[in-house]
Design an enzyme around this catalytic site. Sequence first.
Site, PDB file in Angstrom:
ATOM      1  N   CYS A   2       0.853  -1.183   0.000  1.00  8.36           N
ATOM      2  CA  CYS A   2       0.000   0.000   0.000  1.00  8.36           C
ATOM      3  C   CYS A   2       0.891   1.236   0.000  1.00  8.36           C
ATOM      4  O   CYS A   2       1.871   1.319   0.729  1.00  8.36           O
ATOM      5  CB  CYS A   2      -0.944   0.091   1.189  1.00  8.36           C
ATOM      6  SG  CYS A   2      -2.102  -1.267   1.261  1.00  8.36           S
ATOM      7  N   ARG A  30       4.014  -0.081  -4.863  1.00  9.02           N
ATOM      8  CA  ARG A  30       3.750  -0.654  -3.540  1.00  9.02           C
ATOM      9  C   ARG A  30       2.461  -1.466  -3.490  1.00  9.02           C
ATOM     10  O   ARG A  30       2.181  -2.153  -2.507  1.00  9.02           O
ATOM     11  CB  ARG A  30       3.662   0.458  -2.490  1.00  9.02           C
ATOM     12  CG  ARG A  30       4.946   1.228  -2.314  1.00  9.02           C
ATOM     13  CD  ARG A  30       4.763   2.290  -1.269  1.00  9.02           C
ATOM     14  NE  ARG A  30       4.622   1.718   0.043  1.00  9.02           N
ATOM     15  CZ  ARG A  30       5.613   1.520   0.898  1.00  9.02           C
ATOM     16  NH1 ARG A  30       6.831   1.834   0.548  1.00  9.02           N
ATOM     17  NH2 ARG A  30       5.392   1.003   2.071  1.00  9.02           N
ATOM     18  N   GLY A 105      -0.891  -1.161   6.389  1.00 12.40           N
ATOM     19  CA  GLY A 105      -0.556  -2.043   7.504  1.00 12.40           C
ATOM     20  C   GLY A 105      -1.693  -3.006   7.767  1.00 12.40           C
ATOM     21  O   GLY A 105      -2.577  -3.178   6.920  1.00 12.40           O
ATOM     22  N   GLU A 498      17.678 -17.350  -8.146  1.00 13.09           N
ATOM     23  CA  GLU A 498      17.267 -15.992  -8.511  1.00 13.09           C
ATOM     24  C   GLU A 498      16.707 -15.952  -9.945  1.00 13.09           C
ATOM     25  O   GLU A 498      15.701 -15.295 -10.210  1.00 13.09           O
ATOM     26  CB  GLU A 498      18.474 -15.043  -8.342  1.00 13.09           C
ATOM     27  CG  GLU A 498      18.323 -13.636  -8.890  1.00 13.09           C
ATOM     28  CD  GLU A 498      17.200 -12.816  -8.249  1.00 13.09           C
ATOM     29  OE1 GLU A 498      16.538 -13.292  -7.321  1.00 13.09           O
ATOM     30  OE2 GLU A 498      16.966 -11.704  -8.742  1.00 13.09           O
ATOM     31  N   LYS A 502      12.910 -14.714 -10.831  1.00 15.91           N
ATOM     32  CA  LYS A 502      12.598 -13.626 -11.779  1.00 15.91           C
ATOM     33  C   LYS A 502      11.558 -14.084 -12.794  1.00 15.91           C
ATOM     34  O   LYS A 502      10.619 -13.362 -13.104  1.00 15.91           O
ATOM     35  CB  LYS A 502      13.862 -13.163 -12.533  1.00 15.91           C
ATOM     36  CG  LYS A 502      14.852 -12.355 -11.758  1.00 15.91           C
ATOM     37  CD  LYS A 502      14.442 -10.930 -11.468  1.00 15.91           C
ATOM     38  CE  LYS A 502      13.786 -10.769 -10.135  1.00 15.91           C
ATOM     39  NZ  LYS A 502      14.580 -10.701  -8.949  1.00 15.91           N
ATOM     40  N   GLU A 505       8.019 -14.599 -11.155  1.00 19.31           N
ATOM     41  CA  GLU A 505       7.272 -13.430 -10.688  1.00 19.31           C
ATOM     42  C   GLU A 505       6.826 -12.510 -11.805  1.00 19.31           C
ATOM     43  O   GLU A 505       5.783 -11.875 -11.688  1.00 19.31           O
ATOM     44  CB  GLU A 505       8.031 -12.661  -9.607  1.00 19.31           C
ATOM     45  CG  GLU A 505       9.290 -11.987 -10.064  1.00 19.31           C
ATOM     46  CD  GLU A 505      10.001 -11.238  -8.938  1.00 19.31           C
ATOM     47  OE1 GLU A 505       9.343 -10.721  -8.043  1.00 19.31           O
ATOM     48  OE2 GLU A 505      11.241 -11.184  -8.993  1.00 19.31           O
ATOM     49  N   HIS A 521      19.062 -36.476  -7.218  1.00 21.00           N
ATOM     50  CA  HIS A 521      18.361 -36.940  -6.010  1.00 21.00           C
ATOM     51  C   HIS A 521      16.852 -36.760  -6.122  1.00 21.00           C
ATOM     52  O   HIS A 521      16.157 -36.846  -5.122  1.00 21.00           O
ATOM     53  CB  HIS A 521      18.897 -36.206  -4.781  1.00 21.00           C
ATOM     54  CG  HIS A 521      20.348 -36.478  -4.535  1.00 21.00           C
ATOM     55  ND1 HIS A 521      20.799 -37.669  -4.028  1.00 21.00           N
ATOM     56  CD2 HIS A 521      21.447 -35.729  -4.785  1.00 21.00           C
ATOM     57  CE1 HIS A 521      22.118 -37.643  -3.959  1.00 21.00           C
ATOM     58  NE2 HIS A 521      22.536 -36.473  -4.412  1.00 21.00           N
TER      59      HIS A 521
HETATM   60  C1  F6R Z   1      11.981 -10.256  -6.111  1.00 21.01           C
HETATM   61  C2  F6R Z   1      11.904  -9.256  -5.076  1.00 21.01           C
HETATM   62  C3  F6R Z   1      11.565  -9.700  -3.697  1.00 21.01           C
HETATM   63  C4  F6R Z   1      12.350  -8.862  -2.665  1.00 21.01           C
HETATM   64  C5  F6R Z   1      11.894  -9.219  -1.252  1.00 21.01           C
HETATM   65  C6  F6R Z   1      12.651  -8.438  -0.207  1.00 21.01           C
HETATM   66  O1  F6R Z   1      12.341  -9.698  -7.331  1.00 21.01           O
HETATM   67  O2  F6R Z   1      12.071  -8.090  -5.313  1.00 21.01           O
HETATM   68  O3  F6R Z   1      11.793 -11.051  -3.513  1.00 21.01           O
HETATM   69  O4  F6R Z   1      13.714  -9.100  -2.823  1.00 21.01           O
HETATM   70  O5  F6R Z   1      10.530  -8.958  -1.123  1.00 21.01           O
HETATM   71  O6  F6R Z   1      12.475  -7.068  -0.362  1.00 21.01           O
HETATM   72  P1  F6R Z   1      13.465  -6.041   0.292  1.00 21.01           P
HETATM   73  O7  F6R Z   1      14.794  -6.209  -0.348  1.00 21.01           O
HETATM   74  O8  F6R Z   1      12.865  -4.695   0.032  1.00 21.01           O
HETATM   75  O9  F6R Z   1      13.519  -6.373   1.755  1.00 21.01           O
END
Ligand code: F6R
Length: 628
Positions: A2, A30, A105, A498, A502, A505, A521
């Site tokens: 948010c 956000r 929140g 990673e 990527k 997501e 395994h």
């Molecule tokens: C994936 C991604 C998330 C953040 C995770 C932590 O591309 O961006 O996995 O890495 O939510 O976020 P921060 O680094 O802001 O604590």
Amino acid sequence: MCGIVGCIAREASRRSEEVVMAGLARLEYRGYDSAGIATVSNAGLDYRKKAGKLANLQEKLEGEPLADATAAIGHTRWATHGSPSDTNSHPHVVDGGALALIHNGIIENASLLMRRIQKDHDIDPVSETDTEVVAHLLALTYHDVCDSGVTPGVDALAEAMRRVMPELQGTFTLLAIHRDCPDAIVAARRSSPLVIGLGDGQNYLGSDALAFSEWTDQCLEIGQDQMVVVTSDSVRVYDTHGNRQTPHEFTVDFSHERTSKGGWATYMEKEIHEQPRAVAETLENRTDEQGYLTLDELRISADVLRQLDKVIIIACGTAAYAGQVARYAIEHWCRIPCEVELAHEFRYRDPVLDQQTLVVAVSQSGETMDTIMAVRHAREQGARVLAIVNTPGSTISRESDAVLLTHAGPEIAVASTKAFTAQVTACYLLGLYLAQVRGNKYIDEIQDYLEKLSQIPDKMQTVLNTSSLVNEVARELGPKTESVIFLGRHVGYPIALEGALKLKEIAYIHAEGFAAGELKHGPIALVDEGQVVVTIVPTPRRPELHRKVISNIQEVRARGAYTIVVAEEGDDAVNEFAEVVFRVPQTPTLYMPLLSAIPLQIFACEVATARGCDVDQPRNLAKSVTVE
Ligand code: F6R
């Protein structure tokens, strides 16, 4: 999660609404399930809200414009309580349209409070949110305050907010406006972010300074359990006892060039291409005249660092993968045990921590609630906490014993790219610093490592300049691929994880990363004709690693896999086992992740584009995960 933004000006005009709408556009990373705005002036309070992306709200405002106003508050939502509908969107306007409230929140005792209000005041909720109950509570308390003799207006609203805060369990940033006081916004926070921006004849509020970066770089930090009364000319901060507090003032560097797309189709592409600069700036000014590494902002004494017997890195998602990469370097250079733990699992494991433990919290936003809670747990147990964050003034940086800033600049795309490589770089600096202070490496060795690290930005640029093959392959595979396996060994393993994250997501493709040795395994059962397998191959200068990974590629190929390989320039041994080879320049093994991550980021971005996905704002996600 948010985004919250507010603006208050001296005279009623379109200004506050425009600032808030522009701020919401910048904060959409956000959350983007729904958006809303409320405004107030001497003529009264009004609001608009709409499910879906900000564009839906903009369209609504075009059809039903708001009147000129002094104050405006806006919200972009990532749904927690209740589906993303018009009704559940913020602001929540109550008391016959007198009061509007927005919230970031989670209010954990919302149901309990709502039952109380229903019973005592016969008020039924119209939404399914936890926020609406706070709006009712604030309005009812406001009437109590006025009934006790306080003149209706800003002081009564501030007093009501002060009385409501202790009743709330959970986390919140709250912004309220009332038609009795069109010259003020009253806000409060606990464990969710709130920054005030100082302007000339107008002031701003935001979940992060990016919200008002176009108008001011002068900011005030609002502390835990504090409330603030903002008018066009003043900012008054109080604790929950009503005592006046002096907030910390700071300046942010948000040049327009860093916050706009700058000609790129998506923020993600732009940020991928900003990595050489992010790494270079994270490395800048880190040595003294004698060539010793000096991490000035690291407020933990050398004595304390020498006495450490364990390092635990806590983080989530991509930041945790940065930690996994760092572990190899820290253990190798410093000969100190280094664990990496997902922040949300950390405190439930009841980890063994004491004053000899250094807990390193890695976070781009500095606002990830899981990581904040882990930091608090670590400090309660007596451990020292060092934050590696990209956002100065963020909660994690404030609550830690020391901070090492990554200088990646604002990261706006939801999928992390430049923050990741900057985090890995900062972790390397920490590892080398520990090795220097603890005497694990001689100064000439440290300088040699630093010298090679300083070559990384140029090598990253080479990867970016020669990435057209990655785009081509991604465009071809994107529309027809439903599953991708990523394999890596040693530092290539977290990069495999990673790369898979990527792709999941942003392209919504099922992808999994495995340690290459783990394949036999179990996971190898997944491989059959045409399965795409991407393997990160270590340098042939580490033959014991290289040989094994080549065997792993042969194993999947023998079962029909379509093999893509990320390998060093000159590593010709991979050619006969790979359909496609993405090349990266030669570099020391430990630094390889900084290069091999890039083709995987580009691959995910291009596959997502080819599948018509929203690269910057993938479904169900938000940039800052401020709920647990
Ligand atoms: C994936 C991604 C998330 C953040 C995770 C932590 O591309 O961006 O996995 O890495 O939510 O976020 P921060 O680094 O802001 O604590």
